[in-house]
Design a protein around this motif. Structure first.
Motif, short mmCIF file in Angstrom:
data_model
loop_
_atom_site.label_atom_id
_atom_site.label_comp_id
_atom_site.label_asym_id
_atom_site.label_seq_id
_atom_site.Cartn_x
_atom_site.Cartn_y
_atom_site.Cartn_z
N LEU A 448 46.24 40.58 40.46
CA LEU A 448 46.80 38.87 40.18
C LEU A 448 45.34 38.70 40.72
N CYS A 449 45.04 39.04 42.18
CA CYS A 449 43.50 38.22 42.50
C CYS A 449 42.35 38.49 42.14
N VAL A 450 42.05 39.84 41.57
CA VAL A 450 40.93 40.03 41.05
C VAL A 450 41.14 39.11 39.35
N CYS A 451 41.36 39.14 38.79
CA CYS A 451 42.03 37.55 37.72
C CYS A 451 41.98 36.66 38.42
N LEU A 452 42.32 36.61 39.67
CA LEU A 452 41.68 34.83 39.50
C LEU A 452 40.62 34.27 39.93
N VAL A 453 39.75 35.41 41.03
CA VAL A 453 38.68 35.69 41.66
C VAL A 453 37.92 35.43 40.27
N ASN A 454 37.78 36.66 39.66
CA ASN A 454 36.99 36.17 38.32
C ASN A 454 36.88 35.47 37.59
N TYR A 456 37.93 32.09 38.79
CA TYR A 456 37.83 30.75 39.82
C TYR A 456 36.66 30.68 40.36
N HIS A 457 36.30 32.31 41.18
CA HIS A 457 35.60 32.29 42.72
C HIS A 457 34.27 32.87 42.65
N GLY A 458 33.62 33.22 40.81
CA GLY A 458 32.69 33.84 40.68
C GLY A 458 32.25 34.63 39.39
N GLY A 459 33.33 34.83 39.19
CA GLY A 459 32.99 36.36 38.11
C GLY A 459 32.65 37.45 38.30
N LEU A 460 31.78 38.34 37.34
CA LEU A 460 31.70 39.57 38.01
C LEU A 460 31.03 40.15 39.76
N ARG A 461 30.35 39.24 39.76
CA ARG A 461 29.86 39.67 41.64
C ARG A 461 31.36 39.17 42.64
N ALA A 462 31.89 38.57 42.38
CA ALA A 462 32.90 37.63 43.19
C ALA A 462 33.80 39.17 42.60
N VAL A 463 34.18 39.46 42.13
CA VAL A 463 34.85 41.01 41.71
C VAL A 463 33.99 42.15 42.57
#
Length: 949
Positions: A448-454, A456-463
């Motif tokens: 869930l966190c990876v999906c939401l971070v991807n 809402y919060h920066g895409g590939l680099r944030a993941v």
């Protein structure tokens, strides 16, 4: 002409469409909409021109043979009878020719896909002549039409032939409606002039009328869905709680239009007045109302966008190093290598330095500081506050300061998290079907966190950033003996996804390492009392007796390797090894079922044994491949047996240490009782005694058990070589996780995300109660279980499957929008509420829904009010005030009309008229009229008696 007719006739013969198609049964009401339509096509060529001939037909049960016998030779063909049938007027979902002519079976000839349209009149006449010839020669009584003019105009012409009757299908298509034909009176004039009735008084004309009104203005019910504000949600102390929830719903209005069809199904000329001066056709008084909705095309949905963006990561090829920068990962790798070398020194037999003095935690923290020192704050792919919130959500026990004193509390908390999974998992079998992970487990939360971070919060680099920090946290816990919260205890669960198994493997390593380190401290505490303290400590551990060869228990017993500085002191003296005294026995647990050794009167003791090494599915596959490559030769089989008997050998050594003077038969009696056969033997003194021996399979020459027994030493479990090297296995797992690309991580977590999505759909559907979605969800679960289990996944099929999930979300949001429009929650009467819910559900599942009670029913009144509000909003805006004033001054009716002008008018005229002579048979005549803002269409079917003409 003849060649074309022959080609058409040949196709009709192949399809067996020749002969009499007469009958006396009419299609049931609604059969054209609810029934199944079939079609088959074939290409035909004439000179250089290609045509496509297609047969359309309503699939229905064949009439009985006795009914066929009742058909008369001069009965009209079914198509001509269908012209007068009123059971299926205005079908909402059917071929346009079915709607215009009411026929259930017909053949259409259209130009080939790459051929130009038939526009010239000579070509049209030539083709129509060919059709007439082929129908006459074959005796086919099914209507045959040819498409002429440009395809977008949907212009058709053709005929149907029967015994002494012929029906011509003709059509007129204009862009604008002539003013004199805008009402029923003008259309009746066209119909009468066309049929040219020779009788002095025209037979009664039956009329069916449908007006369609479109509601487009939904301003009074604006769509309330807004994207969640994650920046606000993450501002709290703990934050990240919302990371456990997937967003849901459309960001825009998912329902664009409502179409109201008001129908007068059975009228006759003279009963209704509709001309340019006056009209009786008040939509509110129409006896029949039906509604359909037009939904927005691919509305933006939160869950759908989330899934789509997450799935796109599967196709990315970049590594963590390429995403975050080579220098960063090199520094990190150097730190990790330093840690690895330190740990390898710790596991060497010669070392005696306690692990607490090595400051492994400081090494990890220095690695983290080194990373952050090289990365400026503004360059951080993932916002620090968001990252901290995510990590606290993933590792809730990290909120408590990590100290050795509360280590036991953390262990209890970690175990409780594992138990919580099954307690909260009301849909326990779902994760097994999808091979994902239990709800609320660490893997599930990570997905869930990876999906939401991807998203809402920066895409590939944030993941990539999140994954790097996640692996660092795992390494920190491994080095400091902190169990990972959110994972069930025990060996890896092979029913879950591989990533979940890997995380469980780290926990297994931490558990083994903790027990080993604690034993080391106990043994180092007092070198003078090593033997007594180690024995007492081992007996206090939660250990389990030996297991059978066929089954191992899931208990969590521990084992400890002998330390180099006290191994000599524990070894029994050589001179005591011969007498088999009880004092030399080591690693005993408890007596076994009051049994005694066969060669002495000593009790048979259950030994303390090592646990078998836990394995993940990829390690099992590797082991299977290695064993398979050994081949079937004698040497290969022997080597395979030795590899598989490592655990057996360890148990034999433990058994020998616990039972001095024992033999193989003693071991078999405990380890595999069914391989020790006892028989009653009559003694010389007539006494019956039990005599035992090994089973037949144990007596086979070269038996691996016999060989292992002979090579097994007298060694208790704590001094044996470890079957499971927790340090090595943990480092292997951490290295595996470090090397994962974001695409690999996405593939690992995809089952968990689909699992969570299905649960979210089930939750939202239960609120709206949509039977079709409930059924689709069950089908989706079955489909997902097939797509997610294979090691190599089919991305195209997965993409199609995700689109199906998005379609379900769209339907649920449409239902929610419609319920808001129809004010279901505000309805006072329970009966009205139930009726409205059923109505809304039908709108989403059926092409058109009848409104019970028409304009006078409860649902009809709501629809009526929606139109009134929309009219007021459209006609009484400030811009229109001058217009309203002008209407007042000119004496026009200043009342705002309840309904807008009809977007479409459909008038169906039917009559039975003798043609072409007064003494001809009365034959069906039909004219279907379509009047729209930019379209005027007349589709006529006019029958003639051909017996004497």
């Amino acid at each position: 002409d003849c060649r074309t007719a022959c080609a058409v006739e040949e196709v009709l013969n192949d399809w067996k469409l020749i002969g009499n198609s007469a009958g006396n049964f009419s299609p049931e009401k609604g059969a054209y909409t609810s029934g199944t339509w079939g079609e088959k096509s074939q290409d035909i060529h004439f000179a250089d021109f290609k045509f496509c001939i297609t047969h359309y037909f309503l699939i229905q049960e064949c009439e009985k043979d006795d009914e066929k016998d009742k058909f008369e030779e001069d009965t009209f063909p079914l198509a001509i009878q269908d012209l007068m049938c009123m059971n299926n007027d205005f079908p909402p979902r059917a071929h346009c020719l079915v709607r215009w002519y009411g026929i259930r079976e017909f053949v259409v000839i259209t130009p080939g896909s790459n051929c130009e349209a038939i526009i010239s009149e000579s070509k049209c006449n030539l083709l129509l002549s060919s059709i007439s010839i082929s129908l006459a020669n074959s005796g086919c009584q099914i209507p045959m039409l040819v498409q002429v003019q440009q395809k977008w105009r949907r212009m058709y012409a053709g005929e149907c032939q029967g015994q002494g009757v012929r029906t011509d299908f003709e059509m007129v298509h204009l862009r604008k409606v002539p003013s004199q034909y805008y009402h029923v009176s003008g259309l009746l004039d066209i119909f009468k002039s066309k049929i040219g009735c020779p009788l002095s008084s025209l037979p009664q004309v039956n009329i069916a009328i449908r007006f369609t009104y479109i509601l487009q203005d939904w301003q009074q019910h604006s769509w309330p869905q807004q994207p969640p504000d994650f920046d606000t949600l993450l501002g709290g102390e703990v934050g990240g709680v919302e990371f456990g929830k997937l967003p849901f719903g459309a960001c825009e209005e998912p329902v664009s239009e409502l179409h109201l069809a008001t129908t007068w199904p059975h009228l006759t000329e003279g009963i209704v007045v509709d001309n340019d001066v006056y009209s009786d056709l008040d939509p509110l008084q129409a006896p029949h109302w039906s509604v359909k909705v037009r939904t927005a095309e691919n509305p933006q949905c939160l869950l759908g966008d989330l899934l789509t963006e997450f799935f796109k990561l599967c196709c990315r090829k970049e590594s963590i190093e390429e995403i975050l920068g080579k220098g960063l990962t090199e520094d990190e790798g150097k730190e990790i290598n330093d840690i690895g070398s330190a740990l390898s020194k710790l596991t060497e037999p010669a070392t005696t330095v306690p692990i607490s003095k090595m400051s492994v935690a400081n090494m990890v923290h220095s690695a983290r500081k080194h990373i952050r020192r090289h990365r400026r704050i503004d360059e951080s792919p993932l916002n620090t506050d968001v990252l901290n919130s995510v990590l606290l959500y993933l590792f809730p026990d990290a909120a408590v300061e990590r100290t050795p004193e509360n280590s036991k509390n953390k262990t209890a908390q970690a175990n409780s998290c594992g138990k919580m999974e099954q307690d909260k998992n009301s849909d326990y079998n779902l994760f097994l079907q999808l091979k994902s992970a239990p709800i609320d487990s660490l893997t599930y939360r990570l997905a869930l966190c990876v999906c939401l971070v991807n998203y809402y919060h920066g895409g590939l680099r944030a993941v990539a950033h999140l994954w790097q920090e996640f692996v660092l946290e795992l390494r920190y816990r491994w080095e400091n003996n902190y169990l990972i919260c959110g994972l069930a205890g025990g060996p890896p669960d092979l029913r879950c996804c591989l990533l979940h198994q890997k995380l469980q493997m780290i926990n297994c390593c931490i558990e083994r390492k903790k027990a080993r380190d604690e034993a080391r401290k106990v043994l180092e505490g007092s070198e003078k009392k090593v033997s007594r303290m180690s024995s007492g400590y081992l007996k206090s551990l939660s250990v389990s007796p030996g297991k059978s060869w066929d089954s191992w228990s899931d208990s969590e017993d521990e084992f400890f390797e002998c330390l180099s500085d006290q191994g000599e002191s524990e070894a029994p003296p050589a001179d005591e090894e011969k007498d088999g005294s009880k004092s030399k026995a080591e690693g005993r647990l408890h007596p076994y079922n009051n049994m005694t050794l066969l060669n002495s009167s000593e009790p048979l003791y259950v030994p303390i044994t090592q646990e078998p090494a836990p394995m993940t599915e990829d390690l099992l596959e590797e082991q299977s491949e290695v064993l398979a490559k050994l081949g079937t030769s004698a040497e290969g089989s022997h080597l395979r047996a030795r590899m598989q008997s490592a655990c057996l050998l360890s148990d034999m050594e433990s058994f020998k240490a616990a039972n001095p003077g024992c033999v193989l038969e003693d071991f078999v009696r405990w380890y595999s009782p069914r391989d020790y056969v006892e028989e009653e033997v009559v003694h010389k003194k007539d006494n019956t005694v039990l005599k035992g021996k090994l089973s037949a399979r144990m007596m086979i020459p070269g038996n691996m058990w016999v060989e292992a027994w002979q090579t097994a030493r007298v060694t208790p479990a704590r001094r044996q070589r470890r079957l499971f090297d927790d340090t090595k296995e943990a480092e292997k797992v951490l290295h595996y996780l470090t090397m994962q690309k974001p695409a690999d991580l996405t593939c690992h977590l995809l089952p968990c995300i689909i699992h969570s999505t299905i649960l979210k759909l089930k939750e939202e559907e239960s609120v709206e109660d949509i039977p079709s979605i409930k059924k689709n969800i069950q089908q989706a679960i079955c489909q997902a279980s097939k797509l997610l289990h294979p090691t190599i996944q089919d991305y195209k099929k997965l993409e199609d499957f995700i689109n199906q999930l998005i379609a379900m979300e769209t339907v649920i949001t449409q239902a929610r929008s419609l319920k808001a429009k129809f004010s279901i929650s505000e309805s006072e009467k329970r009966d009205d509420t139930d009726e409205l819910k059923k109505f809304v559900t039908s709108l989403l599942e059926d092409p058109e829904v009848e409104v019970i009670g028409a304009g006078q029913g409860s649902t009809g009144r709501i629809i009526y009010r929606l139109f009134i509000n929309a009219q007021k909003a459209a006609l009484l805006t400030p811009k229109d005030e001058d217009f309203v004033h002008d209407r007042k001054t000119t004496g026009a009716n200043n009342r705002v009309p309840d309904f807008p002008s009809p977007a479409g008018r459909e008038i169906l005229l039917r009559a039975r008229v003798p043609r072409p002579a007064p003494y001809s048979k009365p034959l069906p005549q039909r004219l279907f009229c379509v009047l729209m803002r930019e379209e005027f269409r007349l589709a006529g079917a006019f029958s003639s008696d051909t017996s004497f003409f």
